[in-house]
Design an enzyme around this catalytic site. Sequence first.
Site, PDB file in Angstrom:
ATOM      1  N   LYS A  28       8.846 -17.720 -10.168  1.00 32.93           N
ATOM      2  CA  LYS A  28       8.060 -16.647 -10.798  1.00 32.93           C
ATOM      3  C   LYS A  28       6.946 -17.239 -11.666  1.00 32.93           C
ATOM      4  O   LYS A  28       7.203 -18.160 -12.444  1.00 32.93           O
ATOM      5  CB  LYS A  28       9.002 -15.786 -11.658  1.00 32.93           C
ATOM      6  CG  LYS A  28       8.330 -14.585 -12.225  1.00 32.93           C
ATOM      7  CD  LYS A  28       9.202 -13.865 -13.223  1.00 32.93           C
ATOM      8  CE  LYS A  28       8.332 -12.998 -14.085  1.00 32.93           C
ATOM      9  NZ  LYS A  28       9.013 -12.557 -15.300  1.00 32.93           N
ATOM     10  N   ASN A  86       0.852  -1.198   0.000  1.00 31.39           N
ATOM     11  CA  ASN A  86       0.000   0.000   0.000  1.00 31.39           C
ATOM     12  C   ASN A  86       0.889   1.250   0.000  1.00 31.39           C
ATOM     13  O   ASN A  86       2.112   1.141  -0.049  1.00 31.39           O
ATOM     14  CB  ASN A  86      -0.937  -0.027   1.205  1.00 31.39           C
ATOM     15  CG  ASN A  86      -0.164  -0.095   2.503  1.00 31.39           C
ATOM     16  OD1 ASN A  86       0.578   0.816   2.855  1.00 31.39           O
ATOM     17  ND2 ASN A  86      -0.306  -1.203   3.217  1.00 31.39           N
TER      18      ASN A  86
END
Length: 402
Positions: free
Chosen positions: A289, A210
Amino acid sequence: MEKKKVLLCVSGGIAVFKAAALTSKLVQNGYDVKVMMTSSAQQFVTPLTFQALSRDRVYTNTFEEKDPAKIAHIDVADWADLVVIAPATANIIGKLANGIADDMITTTLLATRAPVMVAPAMNVNMYAHPAVLRNMQTLEGYGYTFVEPNEGYLACGYEGKGRMTEPEDLIEMIDYHFTKLAYKNWNGKKVLVTAGATREKVDPVRFFTNRSTGKMGYAIANEAAKRGAEVILISGQTSLTPPHGVRVINVQSAEEMYEAVMRAFPDQDIVIKSAAVADYKPKMTFEQKMKKQEGPWKIEMERTKDILKELGEKRTKQILIGFAAESENIEKYARKKLESKKVDMIAANSISSPGSGFEGDTNEVILFKRTGDSVTIPMSTKTEVAKILLDEALTFQKGSIE
Ligand code: CTP
């Protein structure tokens, strides 16, 4: 408030230029500054520079008595709340350790009863010489505080310890000195602060986070440490420099923050949870990944543990303060958090008002207390907000125990 009076004594080394920067910063930080220079210091920078920066005459000569009603070195010695010697050469340290008073600075230092802070600057071998070490020990025995020089490139060409502490760090020490005196009731208080954003991992390159920068929490930790508290700062991701005198524990995820907070919690007197902890994390994480594929990628999220809520349940004596970032119905939501998390105070800010909330250096905050009253802090720097928040925290003698 009356200005604090700092007497800056400048002895002769290449670091005199840093003393000029220090003078400017002291004036900017609201100190009343007088400068004294040795004759060797004047070989590097003229008194005029310090006169302009301190907006006062510079003292250079014991026998230059401008005011017949006063004896300058005694008058200035009595005037000072704090004496700072920066840079302090091996010579001035040696003279002071042996009670020699053959110039304006050494004479004044013998006469003053103010605390003395010394920032040495010299060649690495001089700094390690037994005579210098012994002299510093002697002065420490007289109650002088030494601010250790940094390591690095020295003007003499050597690498090593001897560079005078940077003016920014000296200012921190000076602020710390005065704040600690003014806030005796914080001495030894154990304060835990959390700050910054958590990162919830998806795979080795992706995460959820955030916009919190950690500035508010770092300002609180810094101010609490300046007041003499023992501060632990549990920090999520930030790019900020750790505050002076604070123990920093770096964490990544909400779960790591939970673990670190729970470990430290039992010993604390006050806990301030300004971190923006993720409410959700990916249910699955990947060690490799994830390669892109045709079509959308759905990530299922699950709730993280509410750290503050658990602290509210577990606490014994601790004062608990939480934060709330709201975009509407500030009071209603903040008071709800006060109840549901069983905390003493919620610092609520409106993330929709300009100049408040994430990323900036300012904040507009309302402190809602469990006692029912509230304190509105109009738009201020995060340092100002931190000061008021800490003042209010101490209005609770002890955390609420339901
Ligand atoms: N907090 C926490 N642990 C979490 C989430 C938040 O300790 N997992 C703390 C924060 O550090 C802050 C306060 O709780 O002090 C914020 O409350 P929260 O209810 O999480 O705020 P929001 O996430 O904004 O909640 P909502 O979505 O309900 O508005």
